[in-house]
Design a protein around this motif. Structure first.
Motif, PDB file in Angstrom:
ATOM      1  N   ALA A  83       0.865  -1.000   0.135  1.00 50.07           N
ATOM      2  CA  ALA A  83       0.023   0.012   0.023  1.00 50.07           C
ATOM      3  C   ALA A  83       0.935   1.062  -0.064  1.00 50.07           C
ATOM      4  O   ALA A  83       1.871   1.132   0.618  1.00 50.07           O
ATOM      5  CB  ALA A  83      -0.988  -0.020   1.040  1.00 50.07           C
ATOM      6  N   GLU A 128      -9.007   8.386   0.877  1.00 43.40           N
ATOM      7  CA  GLU A 128      -8.046   9.424   1.400  1.00 43.40           C
ATOM      8  C   GLU A 128      -8.062   9.138   3.024  1.00 43.40           C
ATOM      9  O   GLU A 128      -9.029   8.758   3.673  1.00 43.40           O
ATOM     10  CB  GLU A 128      -8.772  10.694   1.267  1.00 43.40           C
ATOM     11  CG  GLU A 128      -8.657  11.243  -0.081  1.00 43.40           C
ATOM     12  CD  GLU A 128      -8.865  12.896  -0.010  1.00 43.40           C
ATOM     13  OE1 GLU A 128      -7.870  13.432   0.460  1.00 43.40           O
ATOM     14  OE2 GLU A 128      -9.750  13.175  -0.731  1.00 43.40           O
ATOM     15  N   GLY A 188      -9.055   3.240  -4.016  1.00 44.67           N
ATOM     16  CA  GLY A 188      -8.306   4.058  -3.257  1.00 44.67           C
ATOM     17  C   GLY A 188      -9.215   4.877  -2.441  1.00 44.67           C
ATOM     18  O   GLY A 188     -10.417   5.138  -2.626  1.00 44.67           O
ATOM     19  N   MET A 209      -4.208   9.817  -2.097  1.00 41.38           N
ATOM     20  CA  MET A 209      -4.856   8.664  -1.848  1.00 41.38           C
ATOM     21  C   MET A 209      -4.301   7.472  -1.457  1.00 41.38           C
ATOM     22  O   MET A 209      -2.864   7.366  -1.796  1.00 41.38           O
ATOM     23  CB  MET A 209      -5.958   8.376  -3.027  1.00 41.38           C
ATOM     24  CG  MET A 209      -7.174   9.072  -3.184  1.00 41.38           C
ATOM     25  SD  MET A 209      -8.287   8.226  -4.148  1.00 41.38           S
ATOM     26  CE  MET A 209      -9.742   9.413  -3.654  1.00 41.38           C
ATOM     27  N   ASP A 210      -4.639   6.875  -0.768  1.00 40.97           N
ATOM     28  CA  ASP A 210      -3.944   5.329  -0.233  1.00 40.97           C
ATOM     29  C   ASP A 210      -4.522   4.382  -1.325  1.00 40.97           C
ATOM     30  O   ASP A 210      -5.636   4.239  -1.244  1.00 40.97           O
ATOM     31  CB  ASP A 210      -4.162   5.101   0.854  1.00 40.97           C
ATOM     32  CG  ASP A 210      -3.185   4.040   1.709  1.00 40.97           C
ATOM     33  OD1 ASP A 210      -2.249   4.210   2.024  1.00 40.97           O
ATOM     34  OD2 ASP A 210      -3.679   2.836   1.634  1.00 40.97           O
ATOM     35  N   ILE A 211      -3.449   3.652  -2.065  1.00 38.35           N
ATOM     36  CA  ILE A 211      -3.898   2.423  -2.848  1.00 38.35           C
ATOM     37  C   ILE A 211      -3.302   1.425  -2.816  1.00 38.35           C
ATOM     38  O   ILE A 211      -1.687   1.620  -2.544  1.00 38.35           O
ATOM     39  CB  ILE A 211      -3.947   3.277  -4.290  1.00 38.35           C
ATOM     40  CG1 ILE A 211      -4.776   4.295  -4.598  1.00 38.35           C
ATOM     41  CG2 ILE A 211      -4.007   1.845  -5.170  1.00 38.35           C
ATOM     42  CD1 ILE A 211      -4.695   4.678  -6.129  1.00 38.35           C
ATOM     43  N   GLN A 212      -3.750   0.368  -2.572  1.00 33.58           N
ATOM     44  CA  GLN A 212      -2.962  -1.028  -2.589  1.00 33.58           C
ATOM     45  C   GLN A 212      -2.845  -1.695  -3.707  1.00 33.58           C
ATOM     46  O   GLN A 212      -3.593  -1.646  -4.590  1.00 33.58           O
ATOM     47  CB  GLN A 212      -3.885  -2.269  -1.539  1.00 33.58           C
ATOM     48  CG  GLN A 212      -3.835  -1.921  -0.091  1.00 33.58           C
ATOM     49  CD  GLN A 212      -4.447  -3.119   0.620  1.00 33.58           C
ATOM     50  OE1 GLN A 212      -3.881  -3.930   0.605  1.00 33.58           O
ATOM     51  NE2 GLN A 212      -5.637  -3.083   0.981  1.00 33.58           N
ATOM     52  N   TRP A 213      -1.607  -1.963  -3.908  1.00 29.07           N
ATOM     53  CA  TRP A 213      -1.071  -2.803  -5.377  1.00 29.07           C
ATOM     54  C   TRP A 213      -0.755  -4.105  -5.237  1.00 29.07           C
ATOM     55  O   TRP A 213       0.010  -4.477  -3.951  1.00 29.07           O
ATOM     56  CB  TRP A 213      -0.174  -1.964  -5.887  1.00 29.07           C
ATOM     57  CG  TRP A 213      -0.365  -0.476  -6.577  1.00 29.07           C
ATOM     58  CD1 TRP A 213      -0.319   0.541  -5.745  1.00 29.07           C
ATOM     59  CD2 TRP A 213      -0.915  -0.074  -7.805  1.00 29.07           C
ATOM     60  NE1 TRP A 213      -0.671   1.782  -6.450  1.00 29.07           N
ATOM     61  CE2 TRP A 213      -1.208   1.249  -7.617  1.00 29.07           C
ATOM     62  CE3 TRP A 213      -1.249  -0.895  -8.786  1.00 29.07           C
ATOM     63  CZ2 TRP A 213      -1.766   1.865  -8.740  1.00 29.07           C
ATOM     64  CZ3 TRP A 213      -1.406  -0.100  -9.990  1.00 29.07           C
ATOM     65  CH2 TRP A 213      -1.755   1.159 -10.009  1.00 29.07           C
ATOM     66  N   ASN A 264     -10.881  -4.782   0.971  1.00 29.92           N
ATOM     67  CA  ASN A 264     -10.226  -3.940   0.166  1.00 29.92           C
ATOM     68  C   ASN A 264      -8.907  -4.445  -0.351  1.00 29.92           C
ATOM     69  O   ASN A 264      -8.439  -4.045  -1.502  1.00 29.92           O
ATOM     70  CB  ASN A 264      -9.752  -2.597   1.229  1.00 29.92           C
ATOM     71  CG  ASN A 264      -8.993  -1.393   0.431  1.00 29.92           C
ATOM     72  OD1 ASN A 264      -8.160  -0.731   0.814  1.00 29.92           O
ATOM     73  ND2 ASN A 264      -9.751  -1.004  -0.742  1.00 29.92           N
ATOM     74  N   ALA A 303      -4.896  -2.992  -8.821  1.00 28.53           N
ATOM     75  CA  ALA A 303      -5.019  -1.933  -7.808  1.00 28.53           C
ATOM     76  C   ALA A 303      -6.359  -2.136  -7.042  1.00 28.53           C
ATOM     77  O   ALA A 303      -7.569  -2.632  -7.433  1.00 28.53           O
ATOM     78  CB  ALA A 303      -5.070  -0.571  -8.510  1.00 28.53           C
ATOM     79  N   CYS A 353      -7.365  -5.893  -5.080  1.00 30.21           N
ATOM     80  CA  CYS A 353      -6.106  -5.859  -5.898  1.00 30.21           C
ATOM     81  C   CYS A 353      -5.712  -7.076  -6.415  1.00 30.21           C
ATOM     82  O   CYS A 353      -5.056  -7.153  -7.453  1.00 30.21           O
ATOM     83  CB  CYS A 353      -5.022  -4.990  -5.359  1.00 30.21           C
ATOM     84  SG  CYS A 353      -4.479  -5.501  -3.784  1.00 30.21           S
TER      85      CYS A 353
END
Ligand SMILES: O=P(O)(O)OP(=O)(O)OP(=O)(O)OC[C@H]1O[C@@H](n2cnc3c(O)ncnc32)[C@H](O)[C@@H]1O
Ligand SMILES: [Mg+2]
Length: 330
Positions: free
Chosen positions: A224, A259, A257, A237-241, A307, A254, A311
């Motif tokens: 993340a 905030e 996302g 934004m926080d995004i997990q890959w 969440n 992904a 991804c």
């Protein structure tokens, strides 16, 4: 449309790679010459190749709708009639056997014969993204449709959330198969709080590659990180890959996302990790390995496993549609 087209092989455990090859020949040619290796010649592949008669029987069954449009010929060498038959116009091969077709044309040239047109098809890939072959079927790794008998996965992390999300998605995709998910603590090679898409994806890929070994079909790396996003409240934004690796190719996916509140982003910019700030703020220890910040911030409407699943699932899309994404060399 060619008048006379050649294909050849051992055609043991007739699989969908063979079928694609043969169907291509019938699509482009009126009459097809199918060379099938003799038992003596095929025995070079090992002793457990089915006998010639059985291989031919299975071929004929598959070819029943093409009756009258093909001729079978026993092969005692790699070339068969292709190096002396003047009637042949073209040859269909796969990427794996393309070199043989060029050898054939070299020999034909020396003999003063016309060149064959060479039609190359992409390899048909098994569920693990590696080509289907009779050898793999004989070994029991896959079936004739390229389905894995057993799915072995390793996650590059000991975080129970990442392991659970991976289990859930792989079990969903490989419904009726045994799915084994192991985990390994590996180095991500990036900072504990990745910032920017480049660093976060690199972390995910490193985790997947560092966790991989031959015994697995897939390795999974999840990371993340914060990404700059215009018009948001905080700018981030926080995004997990998720990176998925099969020892050859990497795919990415992904998650949705979201905030973090401005006070979290401010502290991150001062060098702190999202995890530790959120732990202090919520008073929940190891929040990232439990319900996660996403659950806290969404008041329980989206949990961390869900969440993370997003991804993993989106990274699996190319493996689910191998023909569209992975077949041709990139
Ligand atoms: O593992 P081995 O025993 O080598 O078996 P194979 O599956 O490669 O099968 P053959 O050698 O009989 O191959 C016959 C032809 O089919 C082609 N072929 C084999 N596997 C294929 C695949 O997955 N996709 C496309 N073509 C394939 C191959 O390149 C030859 O031109
Ligand atoms: Mg082969």
């Amino acid at each position: 449309m060619y008048r006379y087209v050649a294909v050849g092989g051992t055609f043991d455990k007739l699989h969908i790679g063979h079928k694609r090859l043969l169907q291509t020949a019938f699509k482009i040619g009126k009459k097809i010459l199918i060379g099938v290796t003799s038992d003596e010649f095929a025995s070079k592949k090992g002793s457990d190749v089915d006998p010639y008669n059985l291989r031919v029987k299975n071929l004929k069954k598959f070819l029943s709708k093409y009756k009258g449009r093909y001729e079978l010929k026993k092969l005692n060498d790699r070339y068969g009639p292709t190096i002396y038959d003047e009637k042949i116009d073209a040859i269909v091969v796969s990427r794996e056997t393309e070199a043989t077709a060029h050898e054939i044309n070299k020999i034909r040239k020396i003999k003063g014969m016309k060149k064959l047109d060479i039609i190359v098809i992409d390899m048909v890939l098994a569920e693990d993204g590696k080509p289907i072959s009779s050898t793999r079927i004989r070994k029991g790794e896959i079936d004739k449709e390229g389905r894995l008998k057993k799915v072995k996965v390793v996650v590059g992390s000991k975080n129970p959330v990442k392991i659970q999300a991976t289990k859930n998605i792989f079990k969903k995709i490989f419904k009726d198969r045994e799915v084994v998910v192991d985990s390994k603590d590996v180095n991500s090679g990036v900072s504990p709080q990745p910032i920017g898409i480049e660093e976060t994806i690199t972390g995910a890929i490193n985790r997947a590659k560092n966790a991989y070994s031959q015994e697995y079909n897939f390795s999974v790396g999840i990371e993340a990180g914060l990404v700059e996003v215009p018009k948001t409240i905080t700018g981030f934004m926080d995004i997990q890959w998720c990176a998925i690796y099969n020892g050859e190719k990497v795919t990415l996916g992904a998650s949705a996302g979201f905030e973090y509140p401005p006070f979290v982003i401010k502290k991150v910019m001062e060098g702190k990790e999202v995890g530790e700030i959120m732990e202090k703020f919520t008073g929940i220890k190891n929040l990232g390995e439990k319900e996660g910040a996403i659950s806290y911030l969404s008041k329980g409407l989206l949990d961390r496993v869900e969440n993370t699943e997003q991804c993993v699932l989106t990274a699996m899309i190319p493996w689910i549609n191998r023909d569209y994404y992975l077949s041709s060399p990139r």
